[in-house]
Motif scaffolding. Structure first.
Motif, PDB file in Angstrom:
ATOM      1  N   VAL A  89       0.751  12.868  -0.056  1.00 30.45           N
ATOM      2  CA  VAL A  89       2.144  12.483   0.364  1.00 30.45           C
ATOM      3  C   VAL A  89       2.279  11.499   1.369  1.00 30.45           C
ATOM      4  O   VAL A  89       3.022  11.183   2.095  1.00 30.45           O
ATOM      5  CB  VAL A  89       2.737  13.925   1.190  1.00 30.45           C
ATOM      6  CG1 VAL A  89       2.783  14.877   0.331  1.00 30.45           C
ATOM      7  CG2 VAL A  89       1.498  14.283   2.315  1.00 30.45           C
ATOM      8  N   THR A  90       1.054  10.605   1.485  1.00 37.55           N
ATOM      9  CA  THR A  90       0.813   9.491   2.366  1.00 37.55           C
ATOM     10  C   THR A  90       1.524   8.456   1.571  1.00 37.55           C
ATOM     11  O   THR A  90       1.004   7.959   0.511  1.00 37.55           O
ATOM     12  CB  THR A  90      -0.632   9.371   2.892  1.00 37.55           C
ATOM     13  OG1 THR A  90      -1.051  10.387   3.309  1.00 37.55           O
ATOM     14  CG2 THR A  90      -0.617   7.936   3.895  1.00 37.55           C
ATOM     15  N   PRO A  91       2.510   7.642   2.193  1.00 34.16           N
ATOM     16  CA  PRO A  91       2.970   6.376   1.492  1.00 34.16           C
ATOM     17  C   PRO A  91       1.816   5.362   1.243  1.00 34.16           C
ATOM     18  O   PRO A  91       0.994   5.175   2.142  1.00 34.16           O
ATOM     19  CB  PRO A  91       4.153   6.039   2.429  1.00 34.16           C
ATOM     20  CG  PRO A  91       3.686   6.347   3.645  1.00 34.16           C
ATOM     21  CD  PRO A  91       3.039   7.805   3.604  1.00 34.16           C
ATOM     22  N   PRO A  92       2.147   4.664   0.005  1.00 29.93           N
ATOM     23  CA  PRO A  92       0.969   3.530  -0.332  1.00 29.93           C
ATOM     24  C   PRO A  92       1.302   2.463   0.887  1.00 29.93           C
ATOM     25  O   PRO A  92       2.154   2.524   1.502  1.00 29.93           O
ATOM     26  CB  PRO A  92       1.195   3.129  -1.649  1.00 29.93           C
ATOM     27  CG  PRO A  92       2.544   3.522  -1.991  1.00 29.93           C
ATOM     28  CD  PRO A  92       2.753   4.674  -0.920  1.00 29.93           C
ATOM     29  N   LYS A  93       0.203   1.502   0.832  1.00 29.69           N
ATOM     30  CA  LYS A  93       0.374   0.334   1.766  1.00 29.69           C
ATOM     31  C   LYS A  93       1.020  -0.734   1.056  1.00 29.69           C
ATOM     32  O   LYS A  93       1.587  -0.684  -0.099  1.00 29.69           O
ATOM     33  CB  LYS A  93      -1.058  -0.283   2.044  1.00 29.69           C
ATOM     34  CG  LYS A  93      -1.790   0.872   2.678  1.00 29.69           C
ATOM     35  CD  LYS A  93      -3.435  -0.079   2.752  1.00 29.69           C
ATOM     36  CE  LYS A  93      -4.201   0.955   3.602  1.00 29.69           C
ATOM     37  NZ  LYS A  93      -5.484   0.581   3.631  1.00 29.69           N
ATOM     38  N   LEU A  94       1.806  -1.395   2.095  1.00 29.36           N
ATOM     39  CA  LEU A  94       2.552  -2.736   1.715  1.00 29.36           C
ATOM     40  C   LEU A  94       3.805  -2.404   0.685  1.00 29.36           C
ATOM     41  O   LEU A  94       4.126  -3.060  -0.359  1.00 29.36           O
ATOM     42  CB  LEU A  94       1.650  -3.809   0.804  1.00 29.36           C
ATOM     43  CG  LEU A  94       0.161  -4.137   1.446  1.00 29.36           C
ATOM     44  CD1 LEU A  94      -0.501  -5.145   0.640  1.00 29.36           C
ATOM     45  CD2 LEU A  94       0.576  -4.986   2.689  1.00 29.36           C
ATOM     46  N   ILE A  95       4.557  -1.520   1.127  1.00 28.69           N
ATOM     47  CA  ILE A  95       5.781  -1.230   0.495  1.00 28.69           C
ATOM     48  C   ILE A  95       7.178  -1.524   1.224  1.00 28.69           C
ATOM     49  O   ILE A  95       8.118  -1.434   0.720  1.00 28.69           O
ATOM     50  CB  ILE A  95       5.742   0.391  -0.122  1.00 28.69           C
ATOM     51  CG1 ILE A  95       5.836   1.193   1.552  1.00 28.69           C
ATOM     52  CG2 ILE A  95       4.844   0.671  -1.081  1.00 28.69           C
ATOM     53  CD1 ILE A  95       5.928   2.485   0.954  1.00 28.69           C
ATOM     54  N   SER A  96       6.724  -2.152   2.537  1.00 26.00           N
ATOM     55  CA  SER A  96       7.905  -2.684   3.333  1.00 26.00           C
ATOM     56  C   SER A  96       8.455  -3.917   2.888  1.00 26.00           C
ATOM     57  O   SER A  96       7.753  -4.546   2.018  1.00 26.00           O
ATOM     58  CB  SER A  96       7.343  -2.774   4.742  1.00 26.00           C
ATOM     59  OG  SER A  96       6.510  -3.735   4.954  1.00 26.00           O
ATOM     60  N   PRO A  97       9.735  -4.194   3.284  1.00 30.58           N
ATOM     61  CA  PRO A  97      10.203  -5.381   2.839  1.00 30.58           C
ATOM     62  C   PRO A  97       9.603  -6.734   3.224  1.00 30.58           C
ATOM     63  O   PRO A  97       9.519  -7.395   2.577  1.00 30.58           O
ATOM     64  CB  PRO A  97      11.685  -5.477   3.512  1.00 30.58           C
ATOM     65  CG  PRO A  97      12.001  -3.900   3.712  1.00 30.58           C
ATOM     66  CD  PRO A  97      10.710  -3.265   4.134  1.00 30.58           C
ATOM     67  N   THR A  98       8.855  -6.511   4.210  1.00 30.03           N
ATOM     68  CA  THR A  98       7.975  -7.678   4.696  1.00 30.03           C
ATOM     69  C   THR A  98       6.893  -7.828   3.983  1.00 30.03           C
ATOM     70  O   THR A  98       6.664  -8.911   3.452  1.00 30.03           O
ATOM     71  CB  THR A  98       7.673  -7.710   6.199  1.00 30.03           C
ATOM     72  OG1 THR A  98       8.955  -7.203   7.047  1.00 30.03           O
ATOM     73  CG2 THR A  98       7.018  -8.968   6.820  1.00 30.03           C
ATOM     74  N   SER A  99       6.188  -6.526   3.433  1.00 32.62           N
ATOM     75  CA  SER A  99       4.938  -6.764   2.831  1.00 32.62           C
ATOM     76  C   SER A  99       5.614  -7.354   1.374  1.00 32.62           C
ATOM     77  O   SER A  99       4.834  -8.086   0.579  1.00 32.62           O
ATOM     78  CB  SER A  99       4.363  -5.531   2.549  1.00 32.62           C
ATOM     79  OG  SER A  99       3.960  -4.982   3.978  1.00 32.62           O
ATOM     80  N   GLN A 100       6.805  -6.819   0.891  1.00 38.18           N
ATOM     81  CA  GLN A 100       7.157  -7.184  -0.445  1.00 38.18           C
ATOM     82  C   GLN A 100       7.220  -8.895  -0.381  1.00 38.18           C
ATOM     83  O   GLN A 100       7.043  -9.416  -1.415  1.00 38.18           O
ATOM     84  CB  GLN A 100       8.556  -6.621  -0.710  1.00 38.18           C
ATOM     85  CG  GLN A 100       8.170  -4.887  -0.862  1.00 38.18           C
ATOM     86  CD  GLN A 100       7.270  -4.740  -1.996  1.00 38.18           C
ATOM     87  OE1 GLN A 100       7.488  -4.751  -3.198  1.00 38.18           O
ATOM     88  NE2 GLN A 100       6.117  -4.162  -1.653  1.00 38.18           N
TER      89      GLN A 100
END
Length: 938
Positions: free
Chosen positions: A714-725
């Motif tokens: 249930v932990t969100p994966p890394k680098l899914i934020s808009p900035t990361s994208q």
């Protein structure tokens, strides 16, 4: 005598011994008494047939020339300045136009030079016999035919008797080592042959045949012509034929057939005697080839009527050569006044009379082709022993001198017919040269008498014993004006200078044929072509060539062994005519001009804006740019609305930028290439696609990672934020930009003109293509990274195809990628399949731009047009739904495989989600039955 070949000497000596032993006497000869005697050799009769040595009498070549010598002797003997107190006599013989017979006759000239041993000879009464010493011949005038002169010269040189010919022109006689006592007042055939070569070349004829009478004159003349033509170059001999001595009608017919085997060789060089010329012309008439042949006759034809009498139509257009001469008016007066009464010294004159007036002097005459009797006064008797009883004029001391060659005796008589009045008369062409030959001998004797007998008139002892070698020296040094007013001289070989008149047998204004002077040759040719006429009324100079001239742009392929014959081959492809025999390729940037005589620059082309190949891509690109601008403006205008935020605003703007660049590249690809345009092509060719597919790949990868991670945690994966994208997308794009920068450094952009791309089979359609220095491989490499992103994105789209549509736009992305793959799969074979096409520039550019336009349009249409439609036309659906925690999203993703769902007509895209029977009722997913796609910002 030691210098002469002993074998030849003993053969001649044997002949002389036989002659003397048999006491051969020439009854049919002319003897004129004088202090000095000149020999004369003339073809009074033609060559005999059926074993006979002599044939019919020759009126012009024989009698005219013979009388010319007699006339010259009369003039000299009556001249007080030339040979004063010295009378010239003569012993004139008939050669019968046969060299062997002439040799027998000429033995008469050497009798006085041979000592006879008479010690053993006694008369019946025991007394020693009394021999009449033959006259000494100091020089010989003649002969006419070259073959006769050669034969006679061989014996005369042994006894050192000088000889001056008036008609022999064979080049062989110019050899002073073999014929050192031979001279001539006519130029040798080497000059005549040169004149013929000059005529042939001036007419543009390079393919000729030759016909020669067998013997020295004909064969050596043709040999000289062939030798000079080889040295001059540009003339080929089609056939070289020979007329045999003992010819028959079939021989002439065969010669005409052989000449017709090379029909293009219309010009025929003919060195032949009168009767042979008649035979050839007759044969051409029998073969119905009148007007086909272009005869070029030697001086034996000259301006005579005898060779063409009755064959005038076959001789029209014939060009003939004659040593430059003039009509001697004094001889005309002399000859036309000759009658049977006043010309008894000419023993053949009665026979000439019969032939000239076509009559018979006696019923026993052998002239059988007429029954008409000559109208004469006088008494003619015939019978054994009558010749010694017949009365003779007191001026004649030898009764045999009035014996006619036909065997009848002539008493005092005078014919009523008159030469030139009752018969046609025209002075024979060599009369002048006969007179000049006699005068040359007289001037030599005169000069010798002055030197050897300075204080004595008449013949002195020193002169009698001087010998022929001394006289020869004086002959070679004479220089006087001849009967025609031209100088008479001899070179070191005994030849006269070359001076010729050129005649053509033509129809005059009265439609009667005749010879016309059309030019002259005195070292160089002077010909009045505009005054010439040709057979069959041809207006232009007829051709006599083996091959017609090649047209412009064609080369000659020479026929082996025949430099004047060739086949014409066009210079094809990109070749031009370099010279007559070769073609050369134009330079790579040139093509042959219209007539292939040189090269000219290949026209330069580029893709024009008005070209159909450019109109369609530009139209699609403009529509795409408009649509993209509308979408981007809509998104900016409604930037904070749920749909815009739910679509991932940051990546959406990046994606729309890439789509916009995909449309913009159309204009860059069509623009006129220069360094700036080529630089933009390298940068934007793959950049738009790279930006688009980098953004889509980031989206699909994020979705894939979210739902894959949700299956286990249930932990969100890394680098899914808009900035990361944005960071991921930028890093992917930077790879493309780095490759472009490396490309710029390794190979700076430049323009080239590609001449191979549109080098068609037809060089007139060849074009040089102005384009950027980018190869097909470089284009594919530039697009290769974008295609790799596209394929990877497609793979992620396939993997996320099962994600519920309530939570993401994976399915539209999947459809977009599937369609895009199909577009590019079609692009690759078209792009490379047209690499060899002449329209490569247009096809590949159009294909590439349309493919990019379609790719951009598919992405724009499937991903953004529905959202724009909702935003603009259904704003009520663009509302915020409750947000869910990531845990709820993960739970929904985990349970998605167990859920059955069906489309709902609820607003805002909500779907009803029902739990399966085996779902834990206490789970997060079970507690929340309705989840909107707005719950997950993608």
């Amino acid at each position: 005598m030691a210098c002469f070949p002993w074998r030849v000497f003993w053969i001649i000596q044997a002949l002389v011994d036989v002659t003397l032993s048999q006491e051969i006497y020439a009854p049919h000869s002319i003897r004129i008494e004088g202090d000095l005697t000149l020999g004369g050799l003339f073809p009074v009769h033609a060559r005999g047939v059926s074993g006979e040595p002599c044939g019919d009498i020759k009126k012009e070549n024989g009698i005219h020339r013979l009388e010319a010598m007699l006339y010259a002797l009369d003039q000299i003997n009556s001249d007080d300045e030339l040979l004063p107190n010295i009378t010239l006599g003569a012993r004139v013989l008939d050669t019968c136009s046969r060299d062997t017979y002439a040799l027998e006759q000429s033995l008469t000239f050497v009798q006085a030079l041979i000592q006879k041993d008479t010690s053993d000879v006694r008369c019946t009464n025991g007394e020693p016999p009394v021999f009449v010493k033959p006259e000494k011949v100091v020089g010989v005038i003649g002969a006419s035919a070259s073959s006769v002169s050669i034969m006679v010269a061989n014996i005369l040189r042994l006894f050192q008797i000088p000889q001056i010919s008036y008609a022999s022109t064979a080049p062989e006689l110019s050899d002073d080592r073999r014929y050192d006592f031979f001279s001539r007042v006519v130029p040798p055939d080497s000059f005549q042959a040169q004149a013929m070569v000059d005529i042939v070349k001036l007419m543009g004829w390079n393919y000729v045949s030759t016909v020669a009478s067998e013997g020295s004159y004909g064969e050596k003349g043709v040999e000289a012509f062939m030798q000079i033509s080889r040295e001059a170059g540009g003339i080929c001999i089609a056939q070289s034929l020979k007329i045999p001595h003992d010819h028959k009608q079939a021989d002439f017919d065969k010669i005409i057939r052989q000449l017709l085997e090379t029909r293009h060789a219309r010009a025929v060089i003919i060195f032949a005697y009168d009767e042979d010329i008649r035979g050839i012309l007759n044969a051409s008439k029998r073969a119905d080839q009148v007007g086909h042949f272009l005869w070029i006759g030697s001086d034996s034809w000259g301006a005579k009527n005898s060779p063409i009498q009755g064959l005038e139509d076959a001789a029209i257009g014939a060009v003939t050569i004659l040593p430059k001469r003039a009509t001697i008016e004094g001889f005309d007066q002399y000859f036309t006044s000759r009658t049977l009464e006043n010309n008894r010294r000419n023993v053949w004159f009665a026979e000439f009379w019969e032939e000239n007036f076509n009559c018979k002097l006696m019923s026993s005459s052998k002239k059988e082709d007429t029954s008409r009797k000559c109208t004469v006064f006088g008494l003619f008797n015939r019978g054994p022993g009558l010749r010694h009883q017949a009365p003779t004029p007191s001026t004649l001391q030898h009764p045999q001198d009035i014996i006619c060659s036909r065997g009848y005796d002539l008493g005092w008589a005078e014919g009523q017919e008159r030469i030139g009045t009752d018969s046609k008369y025209e002075q024979e062409g060599k009369v002048q040269f006969v007179i000049d030959a006699v005068y040359a001998m007289a001037h030599a004797l005169h000069n010798m008498q002055k030197d050897l007998c300075p204080d004595q008139s008449g013949v002195c002892g020193e002169m009698e014993h001087a010998g022929g070698k001394k006289l020869l020296k004086y002959i070679r040094s004479v220089n006087f004006n001849g009967s025609a007013g031209t100088s008479v001289t001899f070179n070191r070989n005994g030849d006269a200078p070359g001076r010729y008149d050129l005649f053509q047998y033509q129809m005059n204004i009265n439609n009667t044929p005749g010879y016309k002077v059309i030019g002259q040759w005195i070292e160089t040719l002077q010909l009045r072509i505009n005054e010439m006429q040709w057979p069959n009324s041809e207006m232009k100079i007829p051709s006599s060539v083996c091959s017609l001239p090649c047209k412009t742009g064609q080369r000659k392929k020479m026929v082996k062994g025949m430099p004047c014959c060739w086949h014409c081959e066009p210079c094809d492809g990109y070749q031009y005519q370099f010279d007559e025999t070769s073609c050369k390729l134009c330079a790579y940037n040139m093509h042959p001009n219209a007539n292939r005589t040189g090269c000219q620059p290949i026209p330069i082309v580029k893709l024009e804006w008005h070209s159909p190949w450019a109109v369609i891509p530009v139209f699609l690109a403009m529509l795409g740019i408009i649509a993209t601008t509308i979408v981007m403006a809509t998104f900016i205008r409604y930037n904070d609305t749920p749909i815009v935020r739910a679509s991932g605003r940051e990546l959406s703007y990046v994606l729309l930028t890439g789509i916009f660049l995909c449309y913009i590249i159309t204009f860059v690809m069509i623009a006129t290439p220069d360094i700036a345009v080529c630089s933009f092509r390298r940068i934007f060719l793959g950049l738009g696609m790279c930006i688009s597919y980098a953004a889509l790949l980031t989206k699909t990868n994020r979705i894939y990672r979210i739902f894959e991670e949700g299956k286990t945690s249930v932990t969100p994966p890394k680098l899914i934020s808009p900035t990361s994208q944005l960071a991921i997308t930028s890093s992917l794009i930077s790879v493309q930009l780095l490759g472009v920068l490396i490309w710029f450094g390794v190979d700076p952009p430049n323009t080239i003109i590609d001449y191979d791309e549109q080098k068609t089979i037809n060089p007139d359609k060849a074009r040089g293509v102005l384009k950027c220095d980018i190869t097909d491989l470089q284009i594919i490499c530039s697009l290769g990274y974008s295609i790799l992103l596209m394929v990877t994105c497609t793979i992620y789209a396939i993997k996320t195809r099962g994600v519920p549509e309530n939570f993401n736009e994976a399915k539209p992305i999947g459809f977009t990628m599937y369609t895009t793959c199909i577009v590019w799969l079609a692009f690759i074979p078209i792009f490379f399949g047209t690499a060899q096409s002449a329209e490569k520039l247009y096809i590949q550019t159009t294909t590439l731009t349309i493919s990019m336009n379609l790719s951009a349009s598919v992405a724009l249409g499937m991903l953004y047009m529905p959202k724009v439609y909702v935003i603009i036309f259904h704003p009520e659906l663009n509302v915020q739904k409750r947000k869910r925690s990531f845990k709820a999203v993960v739970t929904a993703a985990t349970m998605s495989s167990r859920l059955s769902h069906k489309p709902s007509d609820r607003p805002n895209g909500e779907a009803k989600t029902e739990l399966c029977e085996n779902v834990d009722p206490n789970s997060l997913a079970a507690k929340k039955k309705y989840v909107s796609y707005n719950d997950l910002v993608i």
